[in-house]
Design an enzyme around this catalytic site. Structure first.
Site, short mmCIF file in Angstrom:
data_model
loop_
_atom_site.label_atom_id
_atom_site.label_comp_id
_atom_site.label_asym_id
_atom_site.label_seq_id
_atom_site.Cartn_x
_atom_site.Cartn_y
_atom_site.Cartn_z
N LYS A 69 32.68 -10.78 0.66
CA LYS A 69 32.30 -9.38 0.83
C LYS A 69 31.80 -8.77 -0.47
O LYS A 69 32.48 -8.84 -1.51
CB LYS A 69 33.50 -8.58 1.35
N CYS A 103 32.10 -5.20 7.34
CA CYS A 103 32.55 -3.81 7.28
C CYS A 103 31.66 -2.87 6.45
O CYS A 103 30.54 -2.58 6.81
CB CYS A 103 34.00 -3.78 6.79
N GLU A 161 37.78 -8.35 10.53
CA GLU A 161 38.20 -8.40 9.12
C GLU A 161 39.71 -8.16 9.03
O GLU A 161 40.26 -7.36 9.79
CB GLU A 161 37.46 -7.29 8.35
#
Ligand SMILES: *[C@@H]1O[C@H](CO)[C@@H](O)[C@H](O)[C@H]1NC(C)=O
Ligand SMILES: *[C@@H]1O[C@H](CO)[C@@H](O)[C@H](O)[C@H]1NC(C)=O
Ligand SMILES: *[C@@H]1O[C@H](CO)[C@@H](O)[C@H](O)[C@H]1NC(C)=O
Ligand SMILES: *[C@@H]1O[C@H](CO)[C@@H](O)[C@H](O)[C@H]1NC(C)=O
Ligand SMILES: *[C@@H]1O[C@H](CO)[C@@H](O)[C@H](O)[C@H]1NC(C)=O
Ligand SMILES: *[C@@H]1O[C@H](CO)[C@@H](O)[C@H](O)[C@H]1NC(C)=O
Length: 509
Positions: free
Chosen positions: A182, A215, A82
């Protein structure tokens, strides 16, 4: 003769299928790159698109080197971290020139390398697509994307565009096969949260269905758990920019626990910036892990592993032992059985241990845990908080004098994110006093045999095990047993830092 034709054809087809890359022995070669990215010195400055592209191309040049190195090792899929291309700490305005336009498309409809004129502002996508072609591999990368909007959309931000933290996946022909925006942003004010959750999956010829998330998503139900439970993915690609947080949330320990709990392979690529606590990447299978964690060196690492296409099958193998230097973490494990058993003589309490309180409260990762000290060299402890009771049977295997405590938590975590936790944790304390229990430490010499269990109210419990020097070992036997989730482990080969049952009660977030 006539009948033989079709039969032979079928045979040939099957034979061909079996000879397709990666399929002969049901394995494939995966790579993740822990990347010491080039960071912008002044991410809040407003620059133009061509300067932003010039900057991003320096990172993409490094990606290209890794793609070439991976291709030489027969890698079929590579994952980059990321924020690896543009960096972080931007404002909403200052990141804008770094954003590519990502058209809403059906999978397989665009090959940015071969059709560069189709959309404007797609230079990064074009270059990534070309890298996939160059390496003849599936490529997963993270970038910033923009999507124009207007007053017809009530959610449209005032500046007339959405800005997303996006993963893209290209197949080995450079075709864009999926993208993922995300969902659980980690205080990333330059990005918007998508109004609907993306469930991003893609098919590969060598290992079937992969799922994509990023993440902080790993701690949440959407889309993470749903990808595994409702969409049946067997492999996860996981770009991350994760700052290790000990004792419970070092990147590698959670990545491993995720693979173990959901019986999936996890391909986790982190940035490498040790001064920011960013290191922790790995290729994790339910049977063992290949990982990289190195807070001392500035070097990144291309981790390459040959793993099973069906995560339930067989253990991992290194693609080539040559490529696995000594300093790398790697293992494949067999669950150990307890050698000492109940008849092993008890030792004395650890020498030099300070006076021990019965129970005490201590802060661990911003949560108020209730702790009970381990006073003896073996014993049983029981401790409750809220609706959760934890039990520990333990046998110490050293006389180190190191302090350990059992901690329990049943509470809503509210610092740096809001999420409900139920945790049973055996931790090595940070220092020589009981009030250091829950603090960060990465070294320990004391080996343990233990059986840790708790009556969790959630069915999502991650068995976390971390040993000295940021190393991983199998979490041993674990699972549900009469309303308790347990982890039982013996024959640790290095000192115990953390053994925890980390329960996520998603409904109570
Ligand atoms: C980004 O921000 C964090 C938190 O404010 C800070 O610790 C870090 O040094 C910054 N990193 C860069 C590369 O600017
Ligand atoms: C790209 O931008 C140019 C210049 O603004 C414009 O003429 C062209 O139509 C655009 N192409 C596409 C595909 O939107
Ligand atoms: C507003 O946005 C919608 C959806 O993107 C688009 O179809 C429409 O043409 C836009 N309208 C104007 C006036 O730009
Ligand atoms: C890539 O293209 C080749 C040749 O057209 C084809 O055989 C192969 O299946 C394609 N790969 C994927 C993943 O679609
Ligand atoms: C932790 O919880 C206990 C019991 O609820 C309470 O007495 C104590 O004040 C709390 N400690 C902190 C720092 O909030
Ligand atoms: C766990 O055990 C304690 C003590 O027996 C009990 O009070 C609590 O309700 C139990 N929790 C659950 C979820 O069953």
């Amino acid at each position: 003769m006539l009948g033989a034709g079709p039969a032979l054809g079928l045979l040939l087809l099957c034979h061909q299928a079996l000879l397709a890359p990666g399929l002969p022995d049901g394995r494939y070669v995966a790579a993740v790159y822990e990347y010491p990215s080039i960071l912008s010195a002044n991410p809040e400055a407003l620059i133009d698109r061509s300067s932003a592209l010039e900057f991003m191309n320096r990172n993409l040049d490094r990606y290209e080197e890794q793609v070439v190195a991976a291709a030489k090792q027969g890698v079929q899929i590579i994952v980059f971290p990321e924020d690896g291309i543009h960096g972080f700490n931007f404002t909403r305005r200052s990141i804008y020139p770094f954003l590519d336009f990502l058209p809403a498309l059906q999978s397989g409809k665009w090959n940015p390398c071969l059709e560069p004129q189709k959309f404007n502002d797609t230079e990064v996508l074009q270059r990534l697509s070309c890298l996939a072609i160059r390496g003849r591999l599936f490529l997963v990368a993270n970038l910033g994307t923009k999507q124009p909007c207007n007053g017809t959309d009530p959610g449209c931000p005032p500046d007339g565009r959405y800005q997303f933290n996006t993963n893209v996946v290209f197949d080995d022909n450079g075709t864009l096969v999926t993208s993922y925006r995300k969902q659980n942003l980690y205080f990333e004010y330059s990005f918007d949260t998508p109004s609907a959750v993306d469930y991003s999956i893609f098919e590969t010829p060598f290992a079937g269905k992969f799922g994509v998330f990023t993440c902080f998503d790993m701690l949440f139900f959407e889309p993470t758990v749903r990808l595994v439970t409702d969409f049946g993915v067997k492999h996860i690609v996981f770009p991350t920019a994760w700052m290790d947080q000990l004792p419970l949330l070092a990147g590698i320990e959670l990545q491993q626990a995720f693979a173990v709990v959901f019986n999936v392979n996890v391909l986790a690529a982190n940035l490498h910036h040790p001064h920011l606590g960013m290191t922790s990447s790995g290729i994790h299978t339910p049977h063992g892990s290949f990982w990289y964690h190195n807070a001392e060196s500035l070097e990144g690492k291309l981790i390459v592993a040959n793993i099973a296409a069906e995560p339930g099958d067989g253990g991992p193998l290194w693609n080539s032992p040559r490529e696995a230097p000594e300093s790398d973490g790697r293992f494949s494990w067999e669950d150990g059985t307890c050698e000492g058993g109940a008849d092993t003589p008890c030792g004395e309490p650890p020498e030099g241990a300070p006076a021990t309180p019965a129970t005490f409260h201590g802060e661990m990762m911003y949560d108020n845990f209730t702790f009970v000290p381990l006073r003896e060299n073996r014993g049983r402890l029981r401790l409750c908080a809220g609706a959760l009771c934890c039990e520990l049977d333990y046998q110490r295997r050293g006389l180190s004098g190191e302090l350990y405590a059992l901690g329990v938590l049943d509470d809503l975590h509210t610092v740096h994110g809001t999420y409900y936790l139920q945790v049973c944790a055996l931790v090595k304390c940070g220092g020589p006093r009981w009030d250091t229990c829950g603090q960060e430490t990465a070294r320990a010499t004391e080996k343990f045999d233990f059986h840790l269990r708790g009556n969790f109210s959630t069915s999502f419990v991650f068995p976390i095990l971390l040993t000295s020097g940021m190393t991983l070992q199998s979490p041993g036997q674990r699972g549900w047993e009469g309303g308790h989730y347990f982890m039982r482990k013996s024959q640790l080969t290095s000192g115990l830092v953390t053994a925890a049952l980390y329960g996520r009660w998603y409904e109570r977030d």
